[in-house]
Scaffold this active site. Structure first.
Site, PDB file in Angstrom:
ATOM      1  N   GLY A  62     -14.951-151.261 -17.003  1.00 40.25           N
ATOM      2  CA  GLY A  62     -14.125-150.070 -17.103  1.00 40.25           C
ATOM      3  C   GLY A  62     -12.715-150.289 -16.608  1.00 40.25           C
ATOM      4  O   GLY A  62     -12.133-151.365 -16.728  1.00 40.25           O
ATOM      5  N   VAL A  68      -8.323-154.771 -19.495  1.00 36.22           N
ATOM      6  CA  VAL A  68      -9.179-153.709 -20.030  1.00 36.22           C
ATOM      7  C   VAL A  68      -9.176-153.734 -21.559  1.00 36.22           C
ATOM      8  O   VAL A  68      -8.139-153.939 -22.183  1.00 36.22           O
ATOM      9  CB  VAL A  68      -8.704-152.330 -19.523  1.00 36.22           C
ATOM     10  CG1 VAL A  68      -9.617-151.224 -20.024  1.00 36.22           C
ATOM     11  CG2 VAL A  68      -8.651-152.320 -17.994  1.00 36.22           C
ATOM     12  N   ASP A 177     -15.897-168.020 -20.089  1.00 35.60           N
ATOM     13  CA  ASP A 177     -16.833-167.008 -19.597  1.00 35.60           C
ATOM     14  C   ASP A 177     -17.724-166.475 -20.712  1.00 35.60           C
ATOM     15  O   ASP A 177     -17.813-165.271 -20.945  1.00 35.60           O
ATOM     16  CB  ASP A 177     -16.069-165.856 -18.927  1.00 35.60           C
ATOM     17  CG  ASP A 177     -16.955-165.088 -17.950  1.00 35.60           C
ATOM     18  OD1 ASP A 177     -18.039-165.599 -17.611  1.00 35.60           O
ATOM     19  OD2 ASP A 177     -16.567-163.980 -17.535  1.00 35.60           O
TER      20      ASP A 177
END
Length: 489
Positions: A62, A68, A177
């Protein structure tokens, strides 16, 4: 840190792998309809995401995340995913542009492709295709109605391997990642790899945001990501698919070494796969998780290993996933009616056409007391004002329509939410958004649960540059529309 996988001896590992699979280049088809890589303005992306509203956030952590991701909708109705980096992530404008353009050249049906960027002042944003049906993490770890089927898990593994092979063949072998949040599902239920992990900046935080227990050993030693690190992360994803849980590799390898690999398997899959199939996938995961990077397979051999394991290949992904084909994702729906959609796009012409077509249907039960009133000359005069206003509204004479509707309202004999709605649009057409907002709010006072009143408020708020408030109001209108629809059923 757990046992070194290179010391693990499994006699049933194959000595070589067959190369019977589709080449990465075979998957380049089906992407011709994608737009070319585009530079967007910051204002375009701000409007598309409702002012970067918190309700538009789709990324894992979030608003607390350093970078974001938002869902957005462009003026041409295309849905997009917008990644907004923190201001310190890309101080070198040239490096950002070079990286973005390089990733933007990739086009493949196994990727959520990068279609644009924005670089204005300190702002750095990437724009990708929006994938409406959530992440692998959602479907694997937090499913609602049914666990992911075995054949779909195998398909996810293959499609991910094909995506990595394609990227590697185009000189983008590093992926940062890699985890279950990076696998997204498109409108057909097919898994795709997010393009965002293909870009990395030395100042953009860590290459691995997950728990260190899941991090490639060489990254812990050197802080560097190499192509073999991606294969290690692929191995952790295979464990996720096998178990339905996020199991640390060291624990999984202990079970495998003790020949207890069936304990890894998701209990929801009992009876739905053969031991041979499970064993094959465990073997591959074990090879990917070798401690020594050089002992891991390359991405091409991952595809070779996974292709023969596929099941139910004739069944579309959306069927395996239980997704009705052509269904709109909740994330894609901002309105349930053409009027709500027109207001969200601030298409005043479309709003006029819809209000004209609907007429006064929504006044039923609100302004139909006239049959019980004594007919007087004043009432007749009031009705004539409305009739003249309606004629002007139909003929797009908005100035006259405002005058006539104003006379109707000021007479005070009758109340009509539709008249307020129509005068609201007339004000918008006359570039008087503040007055339009007032009328839309009056329509809500007269009819508190009328979605049209909320949609028109949103249109007025967009005109006033209050995008965030407009999106909130659209959301309220959508909720009322859904409630109205459910009550009918």
């Amino acid at each position: 840190m757990g046992p070194r996988c290179s010391k693990l001896s499994l006699c049933w590992w194959p000595t070589h792998l067959k190369s019977t699979h589709n080449e990465a280049s075979d998957l380049d088809n089906g992407t011709d309809d994608l737009p070319s890589f585009t530079e967007f303005s910051f204002d375009q992306l701000r409007a598309a995401t409702c002012g970067f509203s918190t309700d538009s956030i789709v990324s894992e952590h979030g608003v607390k995340a350093p970078n974001v991701v938002y869902k957005g909708r462009l003026e041409d109705d295309r849905w997009i995913a917008v990644k907004r980096f923190n201001r310190s992530a890309w101080p070198d404008t040239r490096q950002f542009l070079e990286e973005a353009k390089a990733v933007g050249q990739l086009r493949n049906e196994r990727l959520a492709n990068l279609i644009g960027f924005c670089c204005e002042g300190d702002e750095r944003l990437l724009v990708a295709e929006f994938m409406p049906f959530e992440t692998l993490s959602k479907h694997l770890f937090h499913w609602d109605s049914q666990p992911m089927k075995w054949s779909m898990r195998l398909r996810v593994a293959l499609y991910l391997a094909q995506a990595l092979e394609y990227c590697s063949s185009k000189g983008r072998a590093l992926y940062h990642d890699l985890n279950a949040y990076r696998i997204l599902f498109d409108q057909d239920g097919n898994p795709r790899l997010s393009c965002f992990g293909l870009m990395k900046n030395s100042r953009d935080g860590k290459s691995y945001s997950t728990n260190l227990a899941f991090t490639p050993p060489e990254y812990l030693r050197t802080g560097r990501v190499i192509p073999e690190s991606v294969v290690y992360s692929f191995g952790t994803l295979l464990l996720d698919l096998l178990s339905g849980k996020h199991i640390p590799p060291s624990h999984a390898l202990d079970l495998i070494r003790g020949k207890n690999f069936l304990m890894l398997m998701d209990s929801c899959l009992d009876g739905h796969f053969s031991n041979d199939d499970g064993t094959d996938l465990v073997r591959l995961a074990s090879r990917c998780l070798q401690y020594e990077a050089r002992e891991r397979p390359n991405v091409k051999s991952l595809v070779s290993s996974l292709a023969p394991l596929q099941k139910e290949t004739d069944i579309p992904s959306h069927v395996l996933m239980g997704i009705p084909h052509g269904a709109a994702s909740p994330k894609e729906t901002t309105s349930l009616t053409p009027l709500g959609d027109a207001c969200s796009r601030h298409d005043l012409t479309a709003i006029h056409e819809i209000l004209e077509k609907v007429g006064y249907k929504d006044d039923e039960g609100v302004a139909n007391e006239l049959s019980f009133q004594v007919w007087t000359d004043q009432i007749q005069e009031t009705l004539n004002s409305k009739k003249q206003g309606d004629a002007a509204f139909k003929g797009k004479d908005f100035v006259t329509a405002v005058e006539c509707y104003t006379q109707f309202i000021e007479d005070g004999t009758m109340v009509s939410p539709t008249v307020f709605a129509r005068r609201c649009l007339c004000y918008l057409m006359s570039n008087m958004p503040q007055e339009a907002l007032g009328d839309a709010m009056q329509a809500q006072v007269v009819s508190p649960e009328w979605p049209t009143a909320f949609y028109l408020q949103a249109a007025a708020l967009f005109s006033l540059g209050m995008d965030k408030d407009a999106c909130e109001t659209l959301k309220d209108g959508t909720s009322l529309e859904a409630k109205k629809h459910n009550n009918r059923n």
